[in-house]
Design a protein around this motif. Structure first.
Motif, mmCIF file in Angstrom:
data_model
loop_
_atom_site.group_PDB
_atom_site.id
_atom_site.type_symbol
_atom_site.label_atom_id
_atom_site.label_comp_id
_atom_site.label_asym_id
_atom_site.label_seq_id
_atom_site.Cartn_x
_atom_site.Cartn_y
_atom_site.Cartn_z
ATOM 1 N N ILE A 188 -1.967 -9.569 -0.074
ATOM 2 C CA ILE A 188 -2.062 -10.247 1.110
ATOM 3 C C ILE A 188 -1.552 -12.022 0.892
ATOM 4 O O ILE A 188 -0.834 -12.636 1.372
ATOM 5 C CB ILE A 188 -3.796 -10.859 1.565
ATOM 6 C CG1 ILE A 188 -4.185 -9.282 2.133
ATOM 7 C CG2 ILE A 188 -3.806 -11.760 2.657
ATOM 8 C CD1 ILE A 188 -5.836 -9.316 2.270
ATOM 9 N N ILE A 189 -1.982 -12.250 -0.451
ATOM 10 C CA ILE A 189 -1.487 -13.637 -1.068
ATOM 11 C C ILE A 189 0.042 -13.619 -1.118
ATOM 12 O O ILE A 189 0.704 -14.513 -0.733
ATOM 13 C CB ILE A 189 -2.009 -13.972 -2.297
ATOM 14 C CG1 ILE A 189 -3.639 -14.440 -2.094
ATOM 15 C CG2 ILE A 189 -1.542 -15.429 -2.992
ATOM 16 C CD1 ILE A 189 -4.325 -14.388 -3.449
ATOM 17 N N ARG A 190 0.669 -12.435 -1.678
ATOM 18 C CA ARG A 190 2.180 -12.446 -1.807
ATOM 19 C C ARG A 190 2.659 -12.668 -0.455
ATOM 20 O O ARG A 190 3.785 -13.318 -0.386
ATOM 21 C CB ARG A 190 2.266 -10.961 -2.378
ATOM 22 C CG ARG A 190 3.675 -10.852 -3.027
ATOM 23 C CD ARG A 190 3.727 -9.541 -3.688
ATOM 24 N NE ARG A 190 4.799 -9.140 -4.038
ATOM 25 C CZ ARG A 190 5.381 -8.122 -5.153
ATOM 26 N NH1 ARG A 190 4.070 -7.423 -5.626
ATOM 27 N NH2 ARG A 190 6.137 -7.807 -5.449
ATOM 28 N N ARG A 191 2.157 -11.901 0.372
ATOM 29 C CA ARG A 191 2.852 -11.917 2.116
ATOM 30 C C ARG A 191 2.618 -13.251 2.483
ATOM 31 O O ARG A 191 3.428 -13.694 3.414
ATOM 32 C CB ARG A 191 2.032 -10.700 2.826
ATOM 33 C CG ARG A 191 2.611 -9.475 2.595
ATOM 34 C CD ARG A 191 2.311 -8.626 3.802
ATOM 35 N NE ARG A 191 0.735 -8.539 4.034
ATOM 36 C CZ ARG A 191 0.084 -7.812 3.593
ATOM 37 N NH1 ARG A 191 0.042 -6.774 2.903
ATOM 38 N NH2 ARG A 191 -1.382 -7.924 4.221
ATOM 39 N N ASN A 192 1.621 -13.905 2.242
ATOM 40 C CA ASN A 192 1.100 -15.188 2.872
ATOM 41 C C ASN A 192 2.121 -16.240 2.388
ATOM 42 O O ASN A 192 2.604 -17.156 3.016
ATOM 43 C CB ASN A 192 -0.200 -15.720 2.621
ATOM 44 C CG ASN A 192 -1.202 -14.882 3.542
ATOM 45 O OD1 ASN A 192 -0.724 -14.377 4.458
ATOM 46 N ND2 ASN A 192 -2.329 -15.039 3.319
ATOM 47 N N ILE A 193 2.539 -15.935 1.132
ATOM 48 C CA ILE A 193 3.481 -17.087 0.426
ATOM 49 C C ILE A 193 4.921 -16.820 1.338
ATOM 50 O O ILE A 193 5.406 -17.867 1.451
ATOM 51 C CB ILE A 193 3.817 -16.639 -1.260
ATOM 52 C CG1 ILE A 193 2.371 -17.145 -1.743
ATOM 53 C CG2 ILE A 193 4.817 -17.441 -1.913
ATOM 54 C CD1 ILE A 193 2.308 -16.894 -3.235
ATOM 55 N N GLU A 245 7.386 -12.291 -6.774
ATOM 56 C CA GLU A 245 7.398 -11.414 -7.756
ATOM 57 C C GLU A 245 5.902 -11.508 -8.734
ATOM 58 O O GLU A 245 5.769 -12.783 -8.874
ATOM 59 C CB GLU A 245 8.625 -11.259 -8.780
ATOM 60 C CG GLU A 245 9.743 -10.860 -8.341
ATOM 61 C CD GLU A 245 10.920 -10.939 -9.381
ATOM 62 O OE1 GLU A 245 10.599 -11.480 -10.429
ATOM 63 O OE2 GLU A 245 12.035 -10.827 -8.781
ATOM 64 N N ILE A 246 5.285 -10.835 -9.021
ATOM 65 C CA ILE A 246 4.345 -10.594 -9.971
ATOM 66 C C ILE A 246 4.694 -11.045 -11.451
ATOM 67 O O ILE A 246 5.650 -10.223 -11.828
ATOM 68 C CB ILE A 246 3.269 -9.533 -10.240
ATOM 69 C CG1 ILE A 246 2.818 -9.107 -8.709
ATOM 70 C CG2 ILE A 246 2.242 -9.751 -11.201
ATOM 71 C CD1 ILE A 246 1.849 -10.206 -8.094
ATOM 72 N N ASP A 247 4.406 -12.122 -12.151
ATOM 73 C CA ASP A 247 4.685 -12.448 -13.387
ATOM 74 C C ASP A 247 4.096 -11.533 -14.466
ATOM 75 O O ASP A 247 2.937 -11.519 -14.524
ATOM 76 C CB ASP A 247 4.570 -13.898 -13.545
ATOM 77 C CG ASP A 247 5.250 -14.310 -14.974
ATOM 78 O OD1 ASP A 247 5.329 -13.552 -15.930
ATOM 79 O OD2 ASP A 247 5.241 -15.797 -15.083
#
Length: 160
Positions: free
Chosen positions: A56-61, A76-78
């Motif tokens: 959800i956070i990824r999509r919100n970014i 991307e996830i680091d």
């Protein structure tokens, strides 16, 4: 071309869906921003490995940055950096406290169990508290009880 300052300003609007007073910068989740002429790359780290809010956070970014910056955004996830509760800003700790959640103590290698036992109450600030459950409403929280004010409260778990 979009600059770093514009990206960070836009990231201030991306709130944690589980604790809506904190944004991704407060939490220290952003490790890299790379502006380019026609796109932006953001690298982030989740607060907990199995955090259900990561997608959800990824999509919100992506949604917020594309709306604000008018360029395509990739998140991307680091896989190199690891999140620690010490990454949280002092402002994030204050926001948590005001929201009624005890912030994580700064972790300096102390025994984890001792940190959980010394959690001040966010309501009356007493240290006369005890751990009721290491499992709270989310993976990143524990439940405590204050013997002085009688309040049950959540504690954002410290993580090193």
């Amino acid at each position: 071309m979009v600059n770093r300052e514009q990206i960070y300003k836009a990231l201030e609007q991306v709130m944690d869906p589980e604790i809506p007073v904190l944004n991704v910068l407060d939490l220290g989740m952003i490790t890299t921003v790379e502006p380019a002429a026609d796109a932006v790359l953001v690298k982030m780290i989740p607060t907990f490995a199995a955090c259900p809010a990561v997608e959800i956070i990824r999509r919100n970014i992506v949604t917020v940055l594309e709306k604000e910056l008018h360029v395509p955004v990739t998140v991307e996830i680091d896989r190199v950096a690891h999140w620690s509760s010490n990454r949280m800003t002092p402002e994030a700790r204050e926001k948590l406290l005001n929201f009624g959640i005890a912030p994580p103590q700064v972790h300096n290698g102390e025994a984890y169990s001792e940190i959980l036992l010394q959690t001040p109450c966010p309501h009356c600030h007493s240290r006369n508290t005890y751990l009721r459950s290491p499992f709270g409403s989310t993976l990143c929280r524990a439940i405590h009880f204050c013997k002085d004010c009688g309040q049950v409260f959540e504690h954002f778990k410290p993580l090193e």
